[in-house]
Structure formats: structure tokens, C-alpha cells
Design an enzyme around this catalytic site. Structure first.
Site, PDB file in Angstrom:
ATOM      1  N   LYS A  84      -6.603  14.795 -56.509  1.00  0.00           N
ATOM      2  CA  LYS A  84      -6.142  13.406 -56.381  1.00  0.00           C
ATOM      3  C   LYS A  84      -5.479  12.918 -57.678  1.00  0.00           C
ATOM      4  O   LYS A  84      -4.389  12.336 -57.668  1.00  0.00           O
ATOM      5  CB  LYS A  84      -7.340  12.509 -56.033  1.00  0.00           C
ATOM      6  CG  LYS A  84      -7.066  11.041 -56.105  1.00  0.00           C
ATOM      7  CD  LYS A  84      -6.108  10.593 -55.027  1.00  0.00           C
ATOM      8  CE  LYS A  84      -5.604   9.192 -55.302  1.00  0.00           C
ATOM      9  NZ  LYS A  84      -4.873   8.621 -54.200  1.00  0.00           N
ATOM     10  N   CYS A  98      -2.722   2.590 -58.615  1.00  0.00           N
ATOM     11  CA  CYS A  98      -2.980   4.037 -58.520  1.00  0.00           C
ATOM     12  C   CYS A  98      -2.200   4.800 -59.576  1.00  0.00           C
ATOM     13  O   CYS A  98      -2.763   5.332 -60.521  1.00  0.00           O
ATOM     14  CB  CYS A  98      -2.595   4.522 -57.131  1.00  0.00           C
ATOM     15  SG  CYS A  98      -3.367   3.547 -55.843  1.00  0.00           S
TER      16      CYS A  98
HETATM   17  N1  SAJ Z   1       8.192   3.970 -58.352  1.00  0.00           N
HETATM   18  C1  SAJ Z   1       9.344   4.143 -59.107  1.00  0.00           C
HETATM   19  N2  SAJ Z   1      10.210   5.120 -58.732  1.00  0.00           N
HETATM   20  C2  SAJ Z   1       9.988   5.906 -57.634  1.00  0.00           C
HETATM   21  C3  SAJ Z   1       8.814   5.739 -56.898  1.00  0.00           C
HETATM   22  C4  SAJ Z   1       7.935   4.743 -57.270  1.00  0.00           C
HETATM   23  O1  SAJ Z   1       9.565   3.456 -60.095  1.00  0.00           O
HETATM   24  O2  SAJ Z   1      10.839   6.748 -57.351  1.00  0.00           O
HETATM   25  C5  SAJ Z   1       7.232   2.926 -58.748  1.00  0.00           C
HETATM   26  C6  SAJ Z   1       7.009   1.859 -57.663  1.00  0.00           C
HETATM   27  O3  SAJ Z   1       7.975   0.860 -57.724  1.00  0.00           O
HETATM   28  C7  SAJ Z   1       5.625   1.371 -58.046  1.00  0.00           C
HETATM   29  C8  SAJ Z   1       4.931   2.618 -58.581  1.00  0.00           C
HETATM   30  O4  SAJ Z   1       5.966   3.534 -58.904  1.00  0.00           O
HETATM   31  O5  SAJ Z   1       5.692   0.409 -59.076  1.00  0.00           O
HETATM   32  C9  SAJ Z   1       3.969   3.274 -57.620  1.00  0.00           C
HETATM   33  O6  SAJ Z   1       4.501   3.273 -56.311  1.00  0.00           O
HETATM   34  P1  SAJ Z   1       4.433   4.547 -55.348  1.00  0.00           P
HETATM   35  O7  SAJ Z   1       5.112   4.187 -54.093  1.00  0.00           O
HETATM   36  O8  SAJ Z   1       4.931   5.744 -56.056  1.00  0.00           O
HETATM   37  O9  SAJ Z   1       2.881   4.823 -55.165  1.00  0.00           O
HETATM   38  P2  SAJ Z   1       1.615   3.936 -54.757  1.00  0.00           P
HETATM   39  O10 SAJ Z   1       0.906   3.579 -56.023  1.00  0.00           O
HETATM   40  O11 SAJ Z   1       1.942   2.844 -53.832  1.00  0.00           O
HETATM   41  O12 SAJ Z   1       0.780   5.045 -53.935  1.00  0.00           O
HETATM   42  C10 SAJ Z   1       0.433   6.245 -54.596  1.00  0.00           C
HETATM   43  C11 SAJ Z   1       0.748   7.421 -53.665  1.00  0.00           C
HETATM   44  N3  SAJ Z   1       0.631   8.680 -54.399  1.00  0.00           N
HETATM   45  C12 SAJ Z   1       1.613   9.611 -54.375  1.00  0.00           C
HETATM   46  O13 SAJ Z   1       2.651   9.445 -53.782  1.00  0.00           O
HETATM   47  C13 SAJ Z   1       1.359  10.872 -55.134  1.00  0.00           C
HETATM   48  C14 SAJ Z   1      -0.192   7.401 -52.461  1.00  0.00           C
HETATM   49  O14 SAJ Z   1      -0.001   8.570 -51.670  1.00  0.00           O
HETATM   50  C15 SAJ Z   1      -1.638   7.333 -52.943  1.00  0.00           C
HETATM   51  O15 SAJ Z   1      -2.537   7.273 -51.838  1.00  0.00           O
HETATM   52  C16 SAJ Z   1      -1.799   6.077 -53.762  1.00  0.00           C
HETATM   53  O16 SAJ Z   1      -0.949   6.184 -54.905  1.00  0.00           O
HETATM   54  C17 SAJ Z   1      -3.237   5.951 -54.196  1.00  0.00           C
HETATM   55  O17 SAJ Z   1      -3.977   5.174 -53.568  1.00  0.00           O
HETATM   56  O18 SAJ Z   1      -3.648   6.671 -55.099  1.00  0.00           O
END
Ligand code: SAJ
Length: 422
Positions: free
Chosen positions: A222, A276
Site C-alpha cells: 500500500k 493519501c
Molecule cells: N495529482 C497530480 N498529477 C497527477 C495525478 C494526481 O498532481 O497526474 C495530484 C492530485 O491533484 C491530488 C493528488 O495528486 O492533489 C492525489 O490525487 P490522486 O488522484 O493521485 O490520488 P488520491 O489521493 O485521490 O488516491 C490515491 C490512489 N492511489 C494510487 O493511485 C496509487 C488510490 O488508489 C488510493 O486508494 C488512495 O490514494 C488512498 O486511499 O490511499
């Protein structure tokens, strides 16, 4: 270990400790399979909402699912654990924000203590909260102290009275109900029997593969997933700043680089937020501070991005001091009503305080923000349509789909770290 197909005992009731962003969808999903499910939360607001058939968080069709399950008598909420055959712990595991960034597992410990008194021989306990390696074993030791009359697993070969497993949630906000069903699950049992029993429970609705392993491996998997994403986003953010200095369009660079069959760069943005990705890598850093150099640096790069955006605004306002500013999007990412650890909220707050009266914010989910917090941060809101017409400088912080309804503003200065109009 193999994909587990059998449950060693019939589970007829479930208690989910923590009715937050993970606990509530999980509880509702189990209830929808016909399992008598009780959600447990210390928040009266959450308990009252669920008992009146409502979800206290915004997430796709969750409201409907909760309503149906409560109506059928399969889901209810209480403020203290009740006896059940299985328990899922889905409570927050923050990091200490006072500077050390050490993981805080006190909510997991409190959940363990609170359910100890209702445990009986044959029960299953699953920890879903993102946790440092070793937390499930720590929970087993804590429970053993609370209930010396029961045997808890102490090693992989132990035949205990209670099964304990670590099964991280992996669902993405905005797609939670679909991903709960479709995603593979990593099921880390403290013994093989614990893993099989937990897999039997998840198979009530999971259509992805249940991969069985140990608790420590599952805990690390995780943390690895979220750290991998954080490092990739840090790479994109660093690239965006390098490209800006070199006067090269980062969006074209990433688009073309990603045409390579073995390159897949994520998107730069205003920073990394949420509860996360912005938090979990610190769990690895805390357990291996000397080794985790790249993971730590990625966190630092992403955490520095909001200041970079503020400096871009400062540079324009120092040349044109009277300009009015509109900040588009405050949530931690597009199309969610979640503002936890939001870099955009931080940027808007800093700008609002630095340029009083000049800054307005727009976010279709702003209603989910607490009034007191809005006042404390000195945020002032404006309808997006009006802001796009009236502001001199538009700063796009979150590419919410709702903003697509408006045409690209003409004749305005624009700072667009998320590439909304790129
Ligand atoms: N972000 C970027 N660029 C990207 C992707 C995301 O800047 O290309 C930013 C988003 O705007 C946000 C942050 O990253 O601020 C996190 O967003 P996210 O969509 O990447 O992830 P979370 O935090 O919503 O969900 C993550 C997910 N983990 C992965 O994709 C590895 C989800 O599957 C997990 O269940 C979740 O964390 C968790 O609960 O841990």
C-alpha cells in the site's frame, strides 16, 4: 500463497469502525450483499446521517446505496463497537504535522481498544487503514494485552482464536463504488488461515483477484503504490519548472514523451494533496530515513509546488499591483468535495491574505467547506462566470469538469499549472 477461495467460517455480521471516506462505502457495499453491517463512528453527525439513510460524504451513488441498505435494515450506525463476526478498521492514520512527519497510529490503537471487549473466539479483524509496516502485529499485541483470555496470532504458524489481516483499501475518490468491486485486493494475513478468512469475506462483492500474502508485505504494498505515484508526480512537477525556465511547453513534452512505449509520466499540478499520496510516503521515510532519499525528495518537490505557484502570482502582481485575481478550484483534486491537505486551498489562502480584497475563489464544491474555516482563511467566493469576466488574472488550481462549461477567457492574464487550457 495462492488466491484464496474458501472462508474457514461463516461470517454473518460485520462491524466497520470508522465511517469516513473508506469505511462508509465499504460498509454500504458489504450491507448491499445482504450482510448485517454496523458502522461505528465517534462522530454523531456521521452516525445520524447514516441512520437517516444518508451519506455524510459526497461520492457518486453512495447516497443511494446507503439509503437502500438502511431501508432494508442491513446497515445501521452506532457510536461504540457491537459484537460481530468480523470487524474492519478504517480509521485515519495521519502524520505528525509538527515537523517530524512520524506516522500517528493512535486512532488504530483506539479502535483496537474499543472493540476488544466485544471480541469472541472465531472473530476476524481486518485493518484497512494505511499503516506503517508492523502495525497489524502491533494491533495483535495490543489486543492480546486487552483480552488475555483469547489467543491472537503471533507468527505465521500460530493457530489463534482470532484471525487478523491487513487489507489496504485502494479505491480512488470519485470512482469508489466501482473500484471497490473491480480492483484486485491485497490480503495480508498474520497466518495463512487469517488471509483465507479475510479473502472469503471480500469475495462477497470483489470481482478483482484477491492476492493473499503476509500482513507486512500488504502494509508495504500500500505504501509503495502511493509513494510510486508521488515520485512520478514529483518528476512531472520538477519537469514543469525546468520547462518553464527553458521556455518549453511541458504539456507537449509529456504528451510526446508518453508516446514512447515505456514512458508514462503523470501530470504536473499545483501540488499534491489529499489524505493519501501527500501523507503515506512519509510512513516509508519514517521507517527507513537513511535509505528513503528519493521518496523524501519527491515529497519535498511536491510540497514546494504551491510556493512556486504563489511566486508566479507575486511576479505578475509586483509589476501590476492593482490586478484582481480569481483562483479556480480549491479541492485537493478535480471533481471531489474533499479539501484535505489541498495545495489549492493553501495557495488561495496565501494569496487572499497577501492581497486582501483582490482575490476571489471559485469552486463548485465550496459548500462542503466549513464556514468557520472559510472566514479564518479570509476566503471570498464568487460565481465562476462572474469571476472569469471580472478578474484580471485567472489562476487555475484544480481542473474541475464544471469549469469546462465556460469559454477560455480572452484578454486576461492566466497562470495555469494544471494545464487546463494547455
Ligand atoms: N495529482 C497530480 N498529477 C497527477 C495525478 C494526481 O498532481 O497526474 C495530484 C492530485 O491533484 C491530488 C493528488 O495528486 O492533489 C492525489 O490525487 P490522486 O488522484 O493521485 O490520488 P488520491 O489521493 O485521490 O488516491 C490515491 C490512489 N492511489 C494510487 O493511485 C496509487 C488510490 O488508489 C488510493 O486508494 C488512495 O490514494 C488512498 O486511499 O490511499
Amino acid at each position: 500463497m495462492q488466491d484464496g477461495n474458501s472462508s474457514s467460517r461463516e461470517i454473518q455480521s460485520l462491524a466497520v469502525i470508522g465511517l469516513g471516506y473508506i469505511g462508509l462505502p465499504t460498509a454500504a457495499m458489504f450491507a448491499s450483499t445482504g450482510l448485517a453491517t454496523t458502522g461505528v463512528d465517534v462522530s454523531k453527525r456521521a452516525v445520524d446521517a447514516v441512520n437517516s439513510g444518508k451519506a455524510h460524504i459526497e461520492e457518486g451513488n453512495l447516497d443511494e446505496l446507503v439509503e437502500q441498505c438502511v431501508h432494508k435494515g442491513l446497515l445501521r450506525a452506532v457510536d461504540k463497537p457491537v459484537p460481530a463476526d468480523a470487524f474492519i478498521i478504517a480509521v485515519p492514520t495521519p502524520v505528525d504535522t509538527s515537523g517530524s512527519c512520524e506516522p500517528d497510529v493512535s486512532f488504530v490503537q483506539a479502535a483496537g481498544r474499543s472493540l476488544a471487549s466485544v471480541l469472541k473466539r472465531g472473530d476476524l479483524i481486518i485493518l484497512e487503514s494505511t499503516s506503517p509496516v508492523g502495525t497489524t502485529a502491533m494491533l495483535a499485541r495490543l489486543l492480546a494485552e486487552e483480552r488475555p483470555d483469547l489467543r491472537f496470532p503471533q507468527g505465521p504458524d500460530d493457530e489463534a482464536d482470532i484471525c487478523l489481516a491487513y487489507c489496504p483499501e485502494r479505491i480512488i475518490p470519485g470512482q469508489m463504488l466501482r473500484e471497490l468491486v473491480e480492483n484486485d485486493r491485497i490480503i495480508g494475513g498474520m497466518t495463512p488461515r487469517c488471509a483465507e478468512t479475510a479473502a472469503g469475506l471480500y469475495k462477497r462483492f470483489v470481482r478483482g483477484v484477491c492476492h493473499l500474502t503476509t500482513d507486512r508485505t500488504a502494509e508495504m504494498v500500500k505504501l509503495t503504490e502511493n509513494s510510486f505515484r508521488d515520485v512520478n508526480i514529483a518528476f512531472a512537477n520538477e519537469l514543469s519548472m525546468i520547462c518553464h525556465d527553458l521556455d518549453v511547453d511541458v504539456w507537449k513534452v509529456i504528451e510526446f514523451a508518453n508516446r514512447h512505449p515505456r514512458v508514462s509520466i503523470l501530470r504536473p499540478g499545483a501540488g499534491v494533496g489529499g489524505h493519501c499520496i501527500a501523507v503515506d510516503p512519509w510512513f516509508i521515510v519514517a521507517s527507513a530515513p537513511e535509505r528513503a532519499r528519493l521518496i523524501r525528495t519527491a515529497r519535498e518537490v511536491n510540497d514546494a509546488k504551491p510556493s512556486y505557484v504563489v511566486e508566479q502570482v507575486d511576479a505578475i502582481l509586483s509589476r501590476h499591483p492593482g490586478l484582481s485575481v480569481a483562483c479556480l478550484g480549491l479541492a485537493y483534486k478535480p471533481d471531489v468535495d474533499d479539501f484535505r491537505e489541498s495545495p489549492s486551498l493553501e495557495i488561495a489562502t496565501r494569496l487572499s491574505n497577501r492581497y486582501p480584497g483582490q482575490v476571489h475563489c471559485c469552486d463548485p464544491f465550496a459548500g462542503a467547506l466549513d464556514d468557520g474555516e472559510v472566514a479564518q482563511r479570509n476566503l471570498r467566493f464568487m460565481e465562476t462566470e462572474v469571476a472569469l469576466k471580472e478578474a484580471d488574472l485567472i489562476v487555475v488550481l484544480v481542473p474541475h469538469s464544471a469549469f469546462r462549461a465556460f469559454p477560455v477567457p480572452q484578454g486576461k492574464q492566466v497562470i495555469d499549472p494544471v494545464g487546463f487550457w494547455a
